[in-house]
Scaffold this active site. Structure first.
Site, mmCIF file in Angstrom:
data_model
loop_
_atom_site.group_PDB
_atom_site.id
_atom_site.type_symbol
_atom_site.label_atom_id
_atom_site.label_comp_id
_atom_site.label_asym_id
_atom_site.label_seq_id
_atom_site.Cartn_x
_atom_site.Cartn_y
_atom_site.Cartn_z
ATOM 1 N N GLY A 254 0.810 -1.210 0.000
ATOM 2 C CA GLY A 254 0.000 0.000 0.000
ATOM 3 C C GLY A 254 0.841 1.256 0.000
ATOM 4 O O GLY A 254 2.064 1.221 0.165
ATOM 5 N N GLY A 256 0.929 4.794 2.025
ATOM 6 C CA GLY A 256 0.402 5.589 3.126
ATOM 7 C C GLY A 256 0.410 7.062 2.789
ATOM 8 O O GLY A 256 0.829 7.481 1.709
ATOM 9 N N MET A 258 2.297 9.293 3.847
ATOM 10 C CA MET A 258 3.624 9.884 3.766
ATOM 11 C C MET A 258 4.679 8.909 3.255
ATOM 12 O O MET A 258 5.861 9.202 3.315
ATOM 13 C CB MET A 258 4.049 10.395 5.142
ATOM 14 C CG MET A 258 3.242 11.581 5.622
ATOM 15 S SD MET A 258 3.555 11.912 7.348
ATOM 16 C CE MET A 258 5.323 12.146 7.308
ATOM 17 N N VAL A 261 4.258 1.342 1.961
ATOM 18 C CA VAL A 261 4.161 0.330 2.998
ATOM 19 C C VAL A 261 4.457 -1.032 2.378
ATOM 20 O O VAL A 261 3.915 -1.368 1.328
ATOM 21 C CB VAL A 261 2.768 0.310 3.653
ATOM 22 C CG1 VAL A 261 2.742 -0.653 4.826
ATOM 23 C CG2 VAL A 261 2.366 1.704 4.097
ATOM 24 N N LYS A 276 6.928 0.812 6.889
ATOM 25 C CA LYS A 276 6.620 2.027 6.134
ATOM 26 C C LYS A 276 7.895 2.850 5.990
ATOM 27 O O LYS A 276 8.651 3.023 6.948
ATOM 28 C CB LYS A 276 5.547 2.849 6.849
ATOM 29 C CG LYS A 276 5.069 4.064 6.055
ATOM 30 C CD LYS A 276 3.872 4.691 6.732
ATOM 31 C CE LYS A 276 3.349 5.868 5.909
ATOM 32 N NZ LYS A 276 2.148 6.468 6.530
ATOM 33 N N ASP A 371 -6.941 12.989 10.082
ATOM 34 C CA ASP A 371 -7.174 12.262 8.833
ATOM 35 C C ASP A 371 -8.006 11.004 9.095
ATOM 36 O O ASP A 371 -7.717 9.929 8.586
ATOM 37 C CB ASP A 371 -5.854 11.894 8.154
ATOM 38 C CG ASP A 371 -6.058 11.550 6.673
ATOM 39 O OD1 ASP A 371 -7.073 11.975 6.089
ATOM 40 O OD2 ASP A 371 -5.197 10.843 6.104
#
Length: 552
Positions: A254, A256, A258, A261, A276, A371
């Site tokens: 994925g 993220g 920032m 991942v 991450k 968020d």
């Protein structure tokens, strides 16, 4: 005013895999982050990867060899062919070994190397005995053309076998040279032996040919040795490039808010985790790096069971920041609703109450998430318990009364996901407080029970304007069967003025607990729901971890 928003779904998934939490502290000075060098001793781990690759290659090779040799063996049964008993024994060894390799677990590398040499040797022996048989038959008939043809075909086939071995089997150049260079002498030794053993072949094999003047097998062996070296060096470089401290990257699962991942594994514990990272050479602005460190430190301070847990963090010698978190099995709420439709009220309340607990700890610690969205809440299985909510990605976190992290942004800048963002987050970004997260969680609740965010618009300006000036539709307008008490709780979360919302996460949790649907979703129901949608591994190309549940 600059805008930093994302309507995507950063999915941080991740299982226990590393040392304990880093020490928490108020400082955001990057010098206090542990500088982690790549681990020097990679031989053991690299050898394990080599063993897995070698086992896979041997299984494929044994299957191909068994088919080819079985077909030629069946053909030779129909004719009077020399050396047939020897070929029968060799073929039995190849087929039997191939069946064993097909079903066994990966043996130790040393044993695999012995099997590899056995297969290569058996293949060479079958090839040489087959060629010898054809040469003997052609010699008995005094067929010079046939003898030269079979001689050339053998040398060409043998050269191809040498190159295939070099490119197919993982080897160092020294080991490849030790195997291949002596092997190239075998065809010529066989020719010499046939000249001495069979009188008809003495003169026929003495006839010079182009294939004899050009040592093709030797050239193939030299190319193979160099190729083995190049491939092995590339594999080792790729292996080292996937390493961060005590962790080896597997596949990307994925993006993220920032950074990227990856599913990873601790070198010593062999446990899966999620890692991450952000590379400073690619995103080399101080604001991004400062926010990355803030996310690590802020999340590491939290210990609530419904907050994703941080196990380790560091900075590699190439400037790459990374941190390691638990690897979860399940689905984020965005995927959950989009795949299976709106949730029953009881299930939505069950998940939302858990998120309230995570937010309460964060807010009590002075942290505002900023968020909250379905993609940042995960419905996971933990310790045999299903539908455990996990709050993820504190990438936009701020400390109350401290503003942004040093150098992280300018006063006019704001960040967030517009579909779930409170009005004040766009107009007064620095003034965001706990009630900003309450609004976002109310927007998430609206999405969970209706399948739509409160203001389902396409244009960014229209979304921000609707959050600021339009009243949200009651969820019951889309699903009339929803209880009115849950309707009221969600609409209060979505009040325009922060003062009209629930003052804190604890107040929202109490309101959700008093809803008639609270307690309707049980652990037995959750377990049955996930059982009917059994997890299946996802292909790496899908960007998902194989440890992530991906129900149909």
């Amino acid at each position: 005013m600059s805008l930093d928003h994302s309507v995507g779904r950063p999915t941080i998934v991740g299982h226990t895999a590393g040392p304990g939490r880093p020490p928490a502290g108020p400082s955001t000075d990057r010098s206090s982050i542990a500088r982690v060098s790549l681990v020097g001793d990679t031989s053991r781990r690299f050898s394990q990867e080599t063993a897995s690759l070698l086992h896979e290659r041997l299984r494929a090779m044994s299957f191909i060899i068994s088919i080819v040799f079985a077909v030629t063996f069946a053909y030779h049964l129909s004719v009077s062919f020399p050396f047939l008993p020897a070929r029968s024994a060799l073929l039995a060894v190849v087929v039997g070994g191939g069946l064993w390799l097909r079903w066994c677990e990966t043996p130790p590398l040393g044993r695999l190397r012995m099997i590899e040499l056995g297969y290569f040797g058996a293949t060479v022996a079958i090839l040489l005995t087959s060629a010898a048989g054809h040469l003997v038959l052609a010699g008995e008939k005094h067929q010079l053309v046939s003898v030269l043809t079979w001689k050339r075909q053998l040398l060409a086939s043998y050269s191809g076998l040498v190159l295939t071995y070099a490119m197919f089997i993982p080897n160092t150049w020294k080991r490849a040279a030790a195997v291949l260079l002596p092997a190239v002498a075998l065809p010529y030794l066989m020719f010499q032996g046939l000249r001495l053993a069979y009188d008809p072949l003495t003169k026929l094999l003495a006839v010079d040919s182009e294939m004899e003047t050009l040592p093709v097998p030797l050239i193939a062996a030299l190319i193979g040795v160099y190729g083995s070296h190049a491939i092995q060096r590339g594999r080792r470089d790729a292996f080292n490039a996937r390493r961060f401290g005590q962790y080896v990257l597997k596949d990307r699962i994925g993006d993220g808010g920032m950074g990227e991942v990856y599913r990873a594994e601790h070198l010593l514990l062999k446990r899966p985790c999620a890692l991450k990272l952000i590379r400073s050479e690619r995103d080399a602005d101080e604001a991004t790096l400062a926010r990355f460190e803030a996310e690590v430190r802020a999340t590491a301070r939290l210990s609530h069971v419904n907050t994703v847990e941080i196990y380790d963090y560091g900075r590699a010698d190439d400037g790459t920041f990374y941190y390691v978190m638990e690897l979860l099995r399940g689905l984020d709420l965005d995927d959950l609703v989009r795949r299976h439709g709106p949730l029953p009220p009881g299930r939505a309340v069950h998940l939302l109450r858990q998120v309230c607990g995570a937010l309460k700890e964060a807010h009590d610690s002075g942290l505002i998430h900023r968020d909250i969205k379905p993609g940042n809440i995960f419905a996971a299985e933990r310790g045999g318990v299903h539908d455990v909510a996990k709050l993820l990605d504190f990438g936009l976190v701020k400390r109350r009364a401290e503003g942004e992290v040093r150098g992280a942004s300018k006063p006019a800048r704001f960040s967030g996901t517009p579909l779930y963002m409170a009005p004040e987050q766009a107009s007064n970004y620095e003034g965001a407080d706990a009630r900003t997260d309450i609004y976002a969680l109310g927007a998430v609740a609206h999405f969970l029970v209706t399948g739509r965010p409160p203001f389902d618009r396409v244009d960014l300006d229209e979304i921000l304007r609707a959050h600021a000036f339009e009243d949200a539709r009651p969820p019951s307008a889309l699903r009339p069967e929803l209880p009115d008490d849950l309707d009221r709780v969600i609409l209060r979360c979505l009040a325009k003025r922060p003062a009209d919302r629930f003052p804190d996460a604890a107040g929202l949790e109490r309101a959700l607990a008093s809803c008639r649907s609270a307690g309707e979703w049980t652990e037995e129901q959750a377990a049955a729901w996930w059982k009917d949608r059994a997890p299946r591994p996802a292909a790496p190309v899908d960007g998902r971890a194989e440890d992530t549940w991906s129900p149909p």
